[in-house]
Scaffold this active site. Sequence first.
Site, short mmCIF file in Angstrom:
data_model
loop_
_atom_site.label_atom_id
_atom_site.label_comp_id
_atom_site.label_asym_id
_atom_site.label_seq_id
_atom_site.Cartn_x
_atom_site.Cartn_y
_atom_site.Cartn_z
N ILE A 88 0.76 -1.35 0.18
CA ILE A 88 0.09 0.07 0.18
C ILE A 88 0.75 1.30 0.02
O ILE A 88 0.57 2.21 -0.77
CB ILE A 88 -0.93 -0.09 1.13
CG1 ILE A 88 -1.86 -1.09 1.12
CG2 ILE A 88 -1.78 1.47 1.30
CD1 ILE A 88 -2.79 -1.48 2.31
N GLU B 162 -13.23 2.12 17.61
CA GLU B 162 -14.11 2.06 16.46
C GLU B 162 -15.37 1.62 17.06
O GLU B 162 -15.51 0.45 17.60
CB GLU B 162 -13.50 1.33 15.45
CG GLU B 162 -12.07 2.08 14.83
CD GLU B 162 -11.97 1.49 13.50
OE1 GLU B 162 -12.44 0.60 13.06
OE2 GLU B 162 -10.64 2.14 13.01
N HIS C 282 -13.87 3.67 8.19
CA HIS C 282 -13.08 2.49 8.22
C HIS C 282 -13.30 2.04 6.56
O HIS C 282 -13.80 0.90 6.31
CB HIS C 282 -13.24 1.45 9.03
CG HIS C 282 -11.92 0.67 9.21
ND1 HIS C 282 -11.62 0.09 10.22
CD2 HIS C 282 -11.25 -0.09 8.16
CE1 HIS C 282 -10.40 -0.77 10.31
NE2 HIS C 282 -10.30 -0.69 8.94
N GLY D 125 -11.37 2.12 3.80
CA GLY D 125 -10.05 1.69 2.96
C GLY D 125 -10.30 0.66 1.97
O GLY D 125 -9.73 0.76 0.98
#
Length: 531
Positions: free
Chosen positions: A154, A264, A283, A285
Amino acid sequence: MATYRVLVSDPISEKGVDALRSSPEISVDVNTGLKPDELLKIIGDYHGLVVRSETKVTPAVFAAAKNLKAIGRAGVGVDNIDRAAATDHGVVVMNTPSGNTISTAEHAFALMLSLARNIGQAHSSMIAGRWDRKTLQGVEMCGKRLAILGMGRIGTEFAKRAQAFGMIVVAYDPFLTAARAQSLKVELAESAAEALTGADVVTLHIPLTPETQHILNAERIALMNPGALVVNCARGGLVDEAAAKASIDDGHLGGIALDVYEVEPPPADFPLFSAKKAVFTPHLGASTAEAQENVGIEVAHQVKNFLTTGEIVNAVNMPNLDSRTLESVGPYLDLADSLGKLLSKIAPAQCDGIRVSYLGPVSELDTELITRKVLTGYLAAAHHEAQVNLINAPAIAKAHGINVSKSTAALATNCTELIEVSAIKGDEVCTVAGTFFGKSARIVHIAGHYVETNPTGRFLFVENDDRPGIVGTIGTSLGGASVNIANMALSRNKDKKTAVTVIEVDTEPPTELLEKLRSTAGILRVLSFEL
């Protein structure tokens, strides 16, 4: 009639389900949204399980899963799967670390641009009927210095996009070699602090470990340029959120963009929600149609191939070892793992290569698994997307530009059998070695010094000038801190006039003790670690 049954308990793409059903040996049931007690009632009928993050695979599930052989996680994180219980029950756990690479890199890049150009705030002001052109002035990315912490898949993809925007990229990764950095056209930093110094933008792409917890703290944030921006799409906990909020309020940090959080979902009173310049996403991604399709197809093929052929790809908890191989190399694997871990603690960072040498009877075996076990020990502390194991260790080393070689030329030694592991960086070579005394594994060489110590335990490694009084100082300091010595090995190098003390201790030495020893005249290096 199908030989194996697979349960898909979380939604994956239809193409993934079709890939599972393409084998006549497998029957597939898609049953999503199961409550824990419902899963317990039916899991005993299945040989394979495909999940995302919703299904919690607990020890109770494994106890009920009498026929389960493999779990496939459509995604990277396996926090929802009890890996220790999986290993205890002989269940292979596989994930899909590459399927969401592009998705996450693009999302992080989008957050960076949104933060730089105040997209979120501008949208909100327009909806509210305002026309805030003057107060929402942004900054350009072209020419800005970007620090990337973590150059796995990434991070590498993010760097490519940043370079296309004309950004100057500096990267820190403990396993990124100079040659690999050059090929990626990025500046290589030797520490996180070096990368962050003078940075205009920071993006994080590293795992959350005890070492990386709050890697972006108040001290490191202060190293960045005034007005710098922070992006985190990796793991909550990498950024000290309280420190970031304080820095924004003080006017040093320009803004922050988060897709992951220490808690979270974050609570309604999350302090950063009131930050002057911030962007938040829940979240997302890996949340693209392409990424979900990719991981669905990838995990389907992994589970299908394991059940039908025994092939294991991206296993996170256990290697594929037949009984004959395990019988021959098994005793060496734990020693190899310890040697790899030890080397990672004492060798220079960002090494160019790892060399594993074998002497004596061990050299006559198939040493591939032993070499891989060395790599898992060496790499495990800082891998970025998934747990390092016997299957993926060579690929991870290659991706980081680390050349791995094997040899039968070893140290001059009185041992009839030896495993020697060296980290090579330019002309510098750091070596550790181990052997067996009967059935007992021992470490017998550390960085130019012949010692004898256990391969597992909690250790204090002290390198010092070879002069009287040092050992006494160390012992007195440990005693004063109530740290008990279980074993001690001493060695001296007359040519270099240095000595080392390797001490096995019962408890972890306190930080104050380590700092006191490091500041003692004549002591060159103090390391505390567990093998």
